[in-house]
Design an enzyme around this catalytic site. Structure first.
Site, PDB file in Angstrom:
ATOM      1  N   LYS A  87       0.811  -1.222   0.000  1.00 19.95           N
ATOM      2  CA  LYS A  87       0.000   0.000   0.000  1.00 19.95           C
ATOM      3  C   LYS A  87       0.843   1.270   0.000  1.00 19.95           C
ATOM      4  O   LYS A  87       0.429   2.287  -0.525  1.00 19.95           O
ATOM      5  CB  LYS A  87      -0.957  -0.016   1.184  1.00 19.95           C
ATOM      6  CG  LYS A  87      -2.049  -1.066   1.020  1.00 19.95           C
ATOM      7  CD  LYS A  87      -3.271  -0.733   1.833  1.00 19.95           C
ATOM      8  CE  LYS A  87      -4.469  -1.557   1.406  1.00 19.95           C
ATOM      9  NZ  LYS A  87      -4.357  -2.985   1.802  1.00 19.95           N
ATOM     10  N   GLU A 109     -10.172   6.470   2.956  1.00 20.57           N
ATOM     11  CA  GLU A 109     -11.066   5.486   3.556  1.00 20.57           C
ATOM     12  C   GLU A 109     -10.200   4.319   4.016  1.00 20.57           C
ATOM     13  O   GLU A 109      -9.120   4.100   3.484  1.00 20.57           O
ATOM     14  CB  GLU A 109     -12.074   4.989   2.510  1.00 20.57           C
ATOM     15  CG  GLU A 109     -11.570   3.860   1.598  1.00 20.57           C
ATOM     16  CD  GLU A 109     -10.458   4.264   0.627  1.00 20.57           C
ATOM     17  OE1 GLU A 109     -10.237   5.481   0.454  1.00 20.57           O
ATOM     18  OE2 GLU A 109      -9.794   3.373   0.060  1.00 20.57           O
ATOM     19  N   SER A 376       1.799  -9.731  -0.746  1.00 18.70           N
ATOM     20  CA  SER A 376       1.404  -8.318  -0.683  1.00 18.70           C
ATOM     21  C   SER A 376       1.691  -7.677   0.668  1.00 18.70           C
ATOM     22  O   SER A 376       1.857  -6.466   0.761  1.00 18.70           O
ATOM     23  CB  SER A 376      -0.081  -8.177  -1.022  1.00 18.70           C
ATOM     24  OG  SER A 376      -0.865  -9.018  -0.192  1.00 18.70           O
TER      25      SER A 376
HETATM   26  C1  LIG Z   1      -5.178  -4.011   1.374  1.00 24.66           C
HETATM   27  C2  LIG Z   1      -4.453  -5.257   1.154  1.00 24.66           C
HETATM   28  C3  LIG Z   1      -4.784  -6.124   0.087  1.00 24.66           C
HETATM   29  C4  LIG Z   1      -5.935  -5.903  -0.849  1.00 24.66           C
HETATM   30  O1  LIG Z   1      -5.864  -4.754  -1.626  1.00 24.66           O
HETATM   31  P1  LIG Z   1      -5.576  -4.791  -3.189  1.00 24.66           P
HETATM   32  O2  LIG Z   1      -5.929  -3.419  -3.641  1.00 24.66           O
HETATM   33  O3  LIG Z   1      -6.455  -5.836  -3.795  1.00 24.66           O
HETATM   34  O4  LIG Z   1      -4.146  -5.102  -3.377  1.00 24.66           O
HETATM   35  C5  LIG Z   1      -4.001  -7.252  -0.098  1.00 24.66           C
HETATM   36  N1  LIG Z   1      -2.972  -7.549   0.724  1.00 24.66           N
HETATM   37  C6  LIG Z   1      -2.633  -6.752   1.757  1.00 24.66           C
HETATM   38  C7  LIG Z   1      -1.481  -7.141   2.619  1.00 24.66           C
HETATM   39  C8  LIG Z   1      -3.361  -5.580   2.018  1.00 24.66           C
HETATM   40  O5  LIG Z   1      -3.012  -4.805   3.050  1.00 24.66           O
END
Ligand SMILES: *Cc1c(COP(=O)(O)O)cnc(C)c1O
Length: 396
Positions: A87, A109, A376
């Site tokens: 993020k 948000e 992610s």
């Molecule tokens: C917020 C988040 C997501 C989902 O958001 P995307 O916009 O689909 O990438 C996925 N993994 C983590 C670790 C997150 O914090």
């Protein structure tokens, strides 16, 4: 209201009130200028490298590869970024853009609080004020992230309308932006909302696939056969896919949160169970009830708990360029535990959805094949909830 810009096939567009048009037009103009501005890009690269810790590692998961007896598995380690997830890529880009536009205030948000914490972080870094809208239910479930946002200097506004969750927080942030565009930028958290947000967020997250491509070429001398990422709104997935979209040999797979299963009502798998609709300023697929109202969604993973999917993913699904598969809570928890044990890497429960799909297909592939999984985020935030899922109560 919509126009031809910002369309991905039939998806995307700008379905917003006239008062919000001024804000998105101003944003689009600024972005069109700064995206090609050398100073902007070198400043952003410096922030990515010096502050966020990029480039993130592409790690060869040797033990996992051996254990699954098939394709070679690499992990793109977005979990190693500052604040623990992908993020930060988006918020640093948007905060810098807002600053160049002369804005002094960021609003955002947040659902689980991860995007709120990232935005509060960027606001602190840039000396901007910050207000985060969060559903009342979520502020209770995610007290630690509320504390972190306040610690970082942000104000957290508890949103009581609707179900008091993420979709209500998005609606409230859009209303707030409409009433105060002079000094405020709305730092949207994923590849969704009205144009130009899906494009802006995708461009800032595309650093993920730019790095994967050069890292895998250096390491293996060829492109991967699969890139797999989890999909909530879809920002880490589109960021992981983007620089491979024109490489037809690379299969792109997005893993949606099936929750308790796509044949239950407790799911957040939009492609598997949703229908075409218009919500939050865009046309895309959404989970809806029989009357077309946005359906309540569920996943063990708060970050994937959104009733829609970004318009570019909807388009990649329509054209067949990317494939979207549902992964249940149970499967994601299995993968969460598996990656922790086999590689010593505790992934975010969101990322574990992608890990599970790789576990499922790797053994059926030959050893020459290469899978890249985007991790992610890191899983520290999920440990208490997963322990609870397994019937163990630990204090946070
Ligand atoms: C917020 C988040 C997501 C989902 O958001 P995307 O916009 O689909 O990438 C996925 N993994 C983590 C670790 C997150 O914090």
């Amino acid at each position: 209201m919509s126009n031809s810009r910002g369309r991905f096939g039939i998806h995307g567009g700008q379905y917003i009130t006239e008062t919000l048009m001024n804000a998105v037009i101003e944003l689009e103009k600024a972005y069109d200028f700064y995206k090609n501005d050398a100073d902007f890009n070198s400043e952003l690269t410096r922030l990515f490298n010096e502050y966020a810790g990029r480039p993130s590692r592409l790690y060869y998961a040797e033990r996992m590869t051996q254990d699954l007896h098939g394709a070679k598995i690499y992990l793109k380690r977005e979990d190693l970024n500052h604040t623990g997830a992908h993020k930060i890529n988006n918020v640093l880009g948007q905060a810098l853009l807002a600053k160049k536009m002369g804005k002094t205030r960021l609003i955002a948000e947040t659902g689980a609080g991860q995007h709120g914490v990232a935005t509060a972080t960027a606001a602190a870094l840039m000396g901007m004020s910050c207000v985060v809208f969060m559903g009342e239910e979520d502020t209770k479930r995610q007290a630690l992230n509320v504390y972190k946002m306040r610690l970082l200097g942000a104000e957290v506004v508890s949103v009581k309308s609707g179900t008091g969750t993420l979709k209500d927080a998005v609606s409230q942030a859009m209303r707030e932006w409409t009433s105060r565009i002079s000094d405020t930028h709305y730092c949207l958290g994923s590849v969704m909302g009205p144009h130009p947000f899906p494009t802006i967020v995708r461009d800032f997250q595309a650093v993920i696939s730019r790095e994967i491509k050069s890292q895998i070429l250096e390491r293996e001398g060829k492109l991967p056969d699969f890139v797999i990422a989890c999909v909530g709104g879809g920002s880490n997935a589109i960021g992981s896919f983007w620089h491979f979209i024109n490489d037809a040999s690379v299969k792109l797979i997005g893993c949606e949160a099936a929750g308790k299963g796509v044949d239950t009502f407790e799911t957040a798998a939009t492609i598997a169970t949703g229908r075409l609709g218009i919500f939050h300023g865009m046309k895309s697929y959404f989970c809806q009830d029989e009357y077309g109202q946005i359906a309540p969604v569920y996943s063990i993973s708060a970050g994937l708990d959104y009733p829609g999917i970004g318009p570019e993913h909807a388009y990649l699904h329509d054209t067949g360029r990317a494939e979207y598969v549902p992964v249940t809570d149970d499967e994601a928890v299995q993968a969460f535990e598996y990656l922790s044990r086999i590689e010593g890497i505790i992934p975010a429960i969101e990322s574990a959805h992608a890990v599970f799909h790789a576990m499922k297909i790797a053994g059926k592939l030959s050893r020459e094949k290469i899978i890249v999984i985007t991790i992610s985020g890191r899983g520290d935030k999920d440990c208490a909830a997963i322990a609870r899922y397994r019937g163990e109560n630990i204090s946070e």
